[in-house]
Scaffold this motif. Structure first.
Motif, PDB file in Angstrom:
ATOM      1  N   SER A  48       7.217  10.935  -1.879  1.00 35.93           N
ATOM      2  CA  SER A  48       7.273   9.634  -2.542  1.00 35.93           C
ATOM      3  C   SER A  48       8.480   8.845  -2.057  1.00 35.93           C
ATOM      4  N   TYR A  49       9.607   9.509  -1.954  1.00 29.32           N
ATOM      5  CA  TYR A  49      10.843   8.875  -1.469  1.00 29.32           C
ATOM      6  C   TYR A  49      10.669   8.387  -0.034  1.00 29.32           C
ATOM      7  N   ARG A  50      10.072   9.225   0.820  1.00 24.01           N
ATOM      8  CA  ARG A  50       9.883   8.861   2.234  1.00 24.01           C
ATOM      9  C   ARG A  50       9.006   7.619   2.367  1.00 24.01           C
ATOM     10  N   LEU A  51       7.926   7.587   1.603  1.00 27.04           N
ATOM     11  CA  LEU A  51       7.008   6.441   1.676  1.00 27.04           C
ATOM     12  C   LEU A  51       7.686   5.160   1.174  1.00 27.04           C
ATOM     13  N   SER A  52       8.485   5.298   0.141  1.00 21.17           N
ATOM     14  CA  SER A  52       9.171   4.113  -0.382  1.00 21.17           C
ATOM     15  C   SER A  52      10.168   3.550   0.629  1.00 21.17           C
TER      16      SER A  52
ATOM     17  N   VAL B 258      10.105  -7.582  -4.430  1.00 22.32           N
ATOM     18  CA  VAL B 258      10.729  -6.963  -5.602  1.00 22.32           C
ATOM     19  C   VAL B 258      10.055  -5.638  -5.958  1.00 22.32           C
ATOM     20  N   ARG B 259       8.726  -5.557  -5.816  1.00 18.43           N
ATOM     21  CA  ARG B 259       8.017  -4.318  -6.145  1.00 18.43           C
ATOM     22  C   ARG B 259       8.433  -3.186  -5.219  1.00 18.43           C
ATOM     23  N   VAL B 260       8.610  -3.527  -3.961  1.00 15.02           N
ATOM     24  CA  VAL B 260       8.998  -2.531  -2.955  1.00 15.02           C
ATOM     25  C   VAL B 260      10.404  -2.008  -3.242  1.00 15.02           C
ATOM     26  N   GLN B 261      11.321  -2.922  -3.529  1.00 12.05           N
ATOM     27  CA  GLN B 261      12.701  -2.507  -3.815  1.00 12.05           C
ATOM     28  C   GLN B 261      12.778  -1.677  -5.100  1.00 12.05           C
ATOM     29  N   TYR B 262      12.016  -2.089  -6.119  1.00 10.11           N
ATOM     30  CA  TYR B 262      12.055  -1.346  -7.383  1.00 10.11           C
ATOM     31  C   TYR B 262      11.528   0.079  -7.199  1.00 10.11           C
ATOM     32  N   GLN B 263      10.414   0.233  -6.500  1.00  9.28           N
ATOM     33  CA  GLN B 263       9.857   1.568  -6.293  1.00  9.28           C
ATOM     34  C   GLN B 263      10.795   2.421  -5.448  1.00  9.28           C
ATOM     35  N   ALA B 264      11.464   1.801  -4.467  1.00  8.15           N
ATOM     36  CA  ALA B 264      12.441   2.550  -3.664  1.00  8.15           C
ATOM     37  C   ALA B 264      13.574   3.056  -4.554  1.00  8.15           C
ATOM     38  N   GLY B 265      14.000   2.217  -5.510  1.00  6.65           N
ATOM     39  CA  GLY B 265      15.035   2.640  -6.450  1.00  6.65           C
ATOM     40  C   GLY B 265      14.561   3.776  -7.329  1.00  6.65           C
ATOM     41  N   LEU B 266      13.344   3.660  -7.830  1.00  5.06           N
ATOM     42  CA  LEU B 266      12.798   4.686  -8.704  1.00  5.06           C
ATOM     43  C   LEU B 266      12.647   6.018  -7.964  1.00  5.06           C
ATOM     44  N   ALA B 267      12.143   5.955  -6.737  1.00  3.69           N
ATOM     45  CA  ALA B 267      11.966   7.179  -5.953  1.00  3.69           C
ATOM     46  C   ALA B 267      13.309   7.827  -5.651  1.00  3.69           C
ATOM     47  N   ALA B 268      14.309   7.006  -5.343  1.00  3.37           N
ATOM     48  CA  ALA B 268      15.655   7.542  -5.090  1.00  3.37           C
ATOM     49  C   ALA B 268      16.232   8.152  -6.361  1.00  3.37           C
ATOM     50  N   ASP B 269      16.003   7.499  -7.493  1.00  5.57           N
ATOM     51  CA  ASP B 269      16.472   8.013  -8.789  1.00  5.57           C
ATOM     52  C   ASP B 269      15.921   9.406  -9.051  1.00  5.57           C
TER      53      ASP B 269
ATOM     54  N   ALA C   3       0.836  -1.205   0.000  1.00  7.57           N
ATOM     55  CA  ALA C   3       0.000   0.000   0.000  1.00  7.57           C
ATOM     56  C   ALA C   3       0.872   1.256   0.000  1.00  7.57           C
ATOM     57  N   LEU C   4       1.933   1.244   0.799  1.00  9.87           N
ATOM     58  CA  LEU C   4       2.857   2.382   0.828  1.00  9.87           C
ATOM     59  C   LEU C   4       3.561   2.553  -0.513  1.00  9.87           C
ATOM     60  N   THR C   5       3.910   1.423  -1.130  1.00  9.85           N
ATOM     61  CA  THR C   5       4.583   1.463  -2.436  1.00  9.85           C
ATOM     62  C   THR C   5       3.670   2.076  -3.491  1.00  9.85           C
ATOM     63  N   ASN C   6       2.411   1.635  -3.506  1.00  8.81           N
ATOM     64  CA  ASN C   6       1.456   2.190  -4.461  1.00  8.81           C
ATOM     65  C   ASN C   6       1.220   3.680  -4.226  1.00  8.81           C
ATOM     66  N   LEU C   7       1.164   4.048  -2.962  1.00  7.68           N
ATOM     67  CA  LEU C   7       0.981   5.463  -2.633  1.00  7.68           C
ATOM     68  C   LEU C   7       2.209   6.271  -3.056  1.00  7.68           C
ATOM     69  N   SER C   8       3.387   5.682  -2.882  1.00  3.18           N
ATOM     70  CA  SER C   8       4.631   6.336  -3.310  1.00  3.18           C
ATOM     71  C   SER C   8       4.600   6.620  -4.804  1.00  3.18           C
ATOM     72  N   LYS C   9       4.098   5.647  -5.590  1.00  2.63           N
ATOM     73  CA  LYS C   9       3.992   5.846  -7.045  1.00  2.63           C
ATOM     74  C   LYS C   9       3.071   7.014  -7.362  1.00  2.63           C
TER      75      LYS C   9
END
Length: 271
Positions: free
Chosen positions: A49-53, A64-75, A32-38
């Motif tokens: 978005s970064y904080r939520l990820s 894997v979805r959580v790690q990918y979104q964390a990478g995207l938010a950091a990017d 849910a946090l990952t989806n909200l981050s997106k």
């Protein structure tokens, strides 16, 4: 219609929140946090978005979805090293995660680590979903061409040639690939193959003055001055600046010591 009673306030809200969140398992909460981050990221609120990820990763680092979104938010926050760390974690969890491989490759390219970048671009392309195939194809071809250019500049013509041939297999009618490949083929003495690639490149993009110039050179190297002169004249017609390009027909012939060929083509142009 609804009127809150006197006990409704911040403390009550906090209590309800704790009870609701307490009923969620960690994975559900993290997703849910990952989806909200997106969603927040799409809205342009990159910091939130970064904080939520980050919160999602703390809850379920093995998703894997959580790690990918964390990478995207950091990017998106410009934290390239941190993003690459999360993409690598996503790949550890799911080795064929195409999007993670593709984004990791972009980070590696930024770092100048082109050999590793191309390796991950390849994996992203090989494991791409149909909807992302075009994007990954473009990235792997671009990476192969860039790496080939670097190797060619170092005199590693055979290695560059292999990469460009791989790029051609993926994108057989890409004019940029065909132009680069033709140059490497000429450097390897395979002028007939170079002519064929340049003919295709010009058929796809008729207004490419550089391709006409390269084709004129290939024809000259084959000992065909008349078509070389005709093709070079067309290159000048399309763009007179071709005369000053580093790979100009006469510049290359003079550098190769083939002054007689250059003179013969000049004579044909003058006539």
């Amino acid at each position: 219609i609804v009127q809150p009673n006197s006990s409704w306030g911040e403390e009550s809200v906090r209590g309800v929140t704790e009870r609701v969140e307490g009923g969620l398992d960690a994975r559900t909460h993290a997703v849910a946090l990952t989806n909200l981050s997106k969603v927040i990221g799409w809205a342009g609120k990159l910091g939130e978005s970064y904080r939520l990820s980050r919160l999602a990763v703390e809850l379920v680092p093995e998703d894997v979805r959580v790690q990918y979104q964390a990478g995207l938010a950091a990017d998106l926050m410009g934290r390239t090293d941190e993003a690459m760390y999360h993409y690598l974690k996503a790949i550890e969890i799911q080795p064929d995660a195409a999007l993670a491989h593709g984004n990791l490759a972009v980070g590696l390219e930024k770092k100048g680590r082109m050999v590793e970048a191309v390796s991950h671009y390849r994996i992203a392309y090989e494991n791409s979903s149909p909807e992302d195939l075009g994007h990954h194809r473009e990235n792997v071809v671009d990476g192969l061409v860039k790496l080939a250019f670097l190797l060619y500049g170092r005199g590693e013509v055979d290695s560059a040639l292999g990469l460009l041939q791989e790029a051609e297999q993926i994108a057989p009618e890409d004019p940029e690939v065909l132009n680069r490949l033709a140059t490497a083929l000429m450097a390897s003495g395979r002028t007939e193959e170079a002519v064929a690639r340049l003919d295709t490149a010009i058929a796809v993009r008729p207004g490419d003055a550089g391709a006409h110039n390269r084709l004129a050179l290939a024809l000259a190297l084959e000992g065909r001055p008349a078509p070389a002169a005709e093709t070079y004249a067309r290159a000048l017609e399309l763009d007179p600046a071709v005369a000053d390009a580093p790979d100009n027909l006469f510049t290359v012939l003079d550098r190769m010591g083939r002054t007689r060929d250059a003179e013969e083509i000049r004579g044909l142009l003058d006539n």
